[in-house]
Design a protein around this motif. Sequence first.
Motif, short mmCIF file in Angstrom:
data_model
loop_
_atom_site.label_atom_id
_atom_site.label_comp_id
_atom_site.label_asym_id
_atom_site.label_seq_id
_atom_site.Cartn_x
_atom_site.Cartn_y
_atom_site.Cartn_z
N ARG A 120 0.83 -1.21 0.00
CA ARG A 120 0.00 0.00 0.00
C ARG A 120 0.86 1.26 0.00
O ARG A 120 0.35 2.36 0.14
CB ARG A 120 -0.94 -0.01 1.21
N GLY A 121 2.16 1.10 -0.13
CA GLY A 121 3.05 2.24 -0.14
C GLY A 121 3.43 2.74 1.23
O GLY A 121 3.96 3.85 1.37
N LEU A 122 3.18 1.95 2.26
CA LEU A 122 3.45 2.34 3.64
C LEU A 122 4.78 1.76 4.11
O LEU A 122 5.17 0.66 3.72
CB LEU A 122 2.33 1.87 4.57
N ALA A 123 5.45 2.49 4.97
CA ALA A 123 6.67 1.98 5.59
C ALA A 123 6.31 0.92 6.62
O ALA A 123 5.26 0.99 7.27
CB ALA A 123 7.45 3.12 6.25
N VAL A 124 7.17 -0.06 6.77
CA VAL A 124 6.99 -1.14 7.74
C VAL A 124 8.17 -1.13 8.71
O VAL A 124 9.33 -1.22 8.28
CB VAL A 124 6.91 -2.51 7.04
N ALA A 125 7.89 -1.01 10.00
CA ALA A 125 8.95 -0.98 11.00
C ALA A 125 8.62 -1.95 12.13
O ALA A 125 7.49 -1.99 12.61
CB ALA A 125 9.13 0.42 11.56
N LEU A 126 9.61 -2.72 12.55
CA LEU A 126 9.45 -3.61 13.69
C LEU A 126 9.90 -2.85 14.94
O LEU A 126 11.05 -2.42 15.03
CB LEU A 126 10.29 -4.87 13.52
N ALA A 127 8.98 -2.69 15.89
CA ALA A 127 9.29 -2.00 17.15
C ALA A 127 9.47 -3.06 18.23
O ALA A 127 8.58 -3.30 19.05
CB ALA A 127 8.17 -1.02 17.51
N SER A 128 10.62 -3.69 18.22
CA SER A 128 10.90 -4.79 19.13
C SER A 128 11.91 -4.37 20.18
O SER A 128 12.82 -3.60 19.90
CB SER A 128 11.46 -5.99 18.34
N SER A 129 11.75 -4.91 21.39
CA SER A 129 12.73 -4.67 22.44
C SER A 129 13.56 -5.92 22.70
O SER A 129 14.22 -6.05 23.73
CB SER A 129 12.05 -4.21 23.74
N LYS A 172 -10.77 -2.12 5.91
CA LYS A 172 -11.64 -1.37 6.81
C LYS A 172 -10.91 -0.92 8.07
O LYS A 172 -11.54 -0.45 9.02
CB LYS A 172 -12.85 -2.23 7.20
N SER A 173 -9.61 -1.05 8.07
CA SER A 173 -8.82 -0.74 9.26
C SER A 173 -8.22 0.66 9.21
O SER A 173 -8.25 1.33 8.18
CB SER A 173 -7.69 -1.77 9.41
N ALA A 174 -7.62 1.07 10.32
CA ALA A 174 -6.92 2.35 10.38
C ALA A 174 -5.73 2.36 9.43
O ALA A 174 -5.29 3.43 8.99
CB ALA A 174 -6.45 2.62 11.81
N ILE A 175 -5.22 1.19 9.10
CA ILE A 175 -4.10 1.10 8.15
C ILE A 175 -4.55 1.52 6.76
O ILE A 175 -3.81 2.17 6.02
CB ILE A 175 -3.52 -0.32 8.14
N ALA A 176 -5.78 1.19 6.38
CA ALA A 176 -6.31 1.62 5.08
C ALA A 176 -6.38 3.13 5.01
O ALA A 176 -6.11 3.73 3.96
CB ALA A 176 -7.68 1.00 4.85
N ASP A 177 -6.73 3.77 6.12
CA ASP A 177 -6.78 5.23 6.15
C ASP A 177 -5.40 5.83 5.91
O ASP A 177 -5.26 6.86 5.25
CB ASP A 177 -7.32 5.73 7.49
N LEU A 178 -4.35 5.17 6.43
CA LEU A 178 -2.99 5.64 6.20
C LEU A 178 -2.62 5.58 4.73
O LEU A 178 -2.01 6.50 4.19
CB LEU A 178 -1.99 4.79 6.99
N SER A 179 -2.98 4.48 4.08
CA SER A 179 -2.60 4.32 2.68
C SER A 179 -3.31 5.34 1.79
O SER A 179 -2.75 5.80 0.80
CB SER A 179 -2.88 2.89 2.20
N VAL A 180 -4.53 5.71 2.15
CA VAL A 180 -5.23 6.76 1.42
C VAL A 180 -4.47 8.08 1.57
O VAL A 180 -4.25 8.82 0.61
CB VAL A 180 -6.68 6.92 1.93
N GLY A 181 -4.02 8.37 2.79
CA GLY A 181 -3.25 9.58 3.03
C GLY A 181 -1.93 9.58 2.29
O GLY A 181 -1.49 10.61 1.78
N ARG A 220 -1.28 8.07 -0.55
CA ARG A 220 -1.53 8.31 -1.97
C ARG A 220 -1.80 9.80 -2.24
O ARG A 220 -1.34 10.37 -3.21
CB ARG A 220 -2.72 7.46 -2.45
N ALA A 221 -2.53 10.44 -1.32
CA ALA A 221 -2.82 11.87 -1.46
C ALA A 221 -1.54 12.69 -1.39
O ALA A 221 -1.34 13.65 -2.13
CB ALA A 221 -3.81 12.32 -0.39
N GLN A 222 -0.65 12.28 -0.51
CA GLN A 222 0.62 12.99 -0.36
C GLN A 222 1.45 12.89 -1.63
O GLN A 222 2.06 13.85 -2.08
CB GLN A 222 1.40 12.43 0.83
N HIS A 223 1.46 11.69 -2.25
CA HIS A 223 2.22 11.50 -3.49
C HIS A 223 1.63 12.36 -4.62
O HIS A 223 2.37 12.89 -5.45
CB HIS A 223 2.22 10.04 -3.90
#
Length: 230
Positions: free
Chosen positions: A99-108, A214-223, A225-228
């Motif tokens: 979806r064009g989103l960055a993926v980061a593992l936030a592990s301790s 239908k998740s908050a992640i989908a809202d991020l991908s819409v944003g 795409r708009a930014q691009h």
Amino acid sequence: MRSGVLFDVDGTLVDSTYLHTVAWWEALRQQGADVPMATIHRAIGMGSDKLLDHLLGPDRDHDKDAESSTAHDVLYGAWWERLRPLPGAADLLRAVAGRGLAVALASSAKAPELEHLRRVIDADDVIDAATSSSDAAESKPAPDILQAALDQSGIDPEAAVFVGDSIWDVKAAATLNIPCIGLTCGGTSADELTEAGAAAVHDDPAALLAALDKSAIADLSVGERAQHRQ
């Protein structure tokens, strides 16, 4: 800066929560502390420093902390080669990246353990950044490890979602005003995650993947795409 998703690893992408529980149970018994497994399980997700405070109290003999932590690492390490990804873990990461989103593992997790966990997940081709215990001064529920993941990945905290499996994950995300999607595959109930403040709750990575549109992640991908387009 870009939009993206932070992922906890243990109990969220890799089926390890109960192995950590047993390892801590035995490590504490070796130090003369008999703590019920159910109590230990509810503390998993904290770093060892805060976990020991939570389970044994701040007035304990701190001289035994290093021995307890080392014992846990040795006991847990015996299971490394048998660790397995939770259902849909790699597919979820790839779908998020698709979806064009960055993926980061936030592990301790400590660096050698994190390296093995990444092999278990088998999705390094889409992971932009991954933290280890050396990247944070304090462990969850402090937000340090999430902030480190944001910094390393270049994800905008105002365009981020965190996916985790414990109430400590939810609390850490809330400190940074990042919505947290909870997964029950780490053994914490949907009610507990919701009460802690999770924006939504799913069974496991596969269930979140099925509901991704239908998740908050989908809202991020819409944003994103708009930014691009701008």
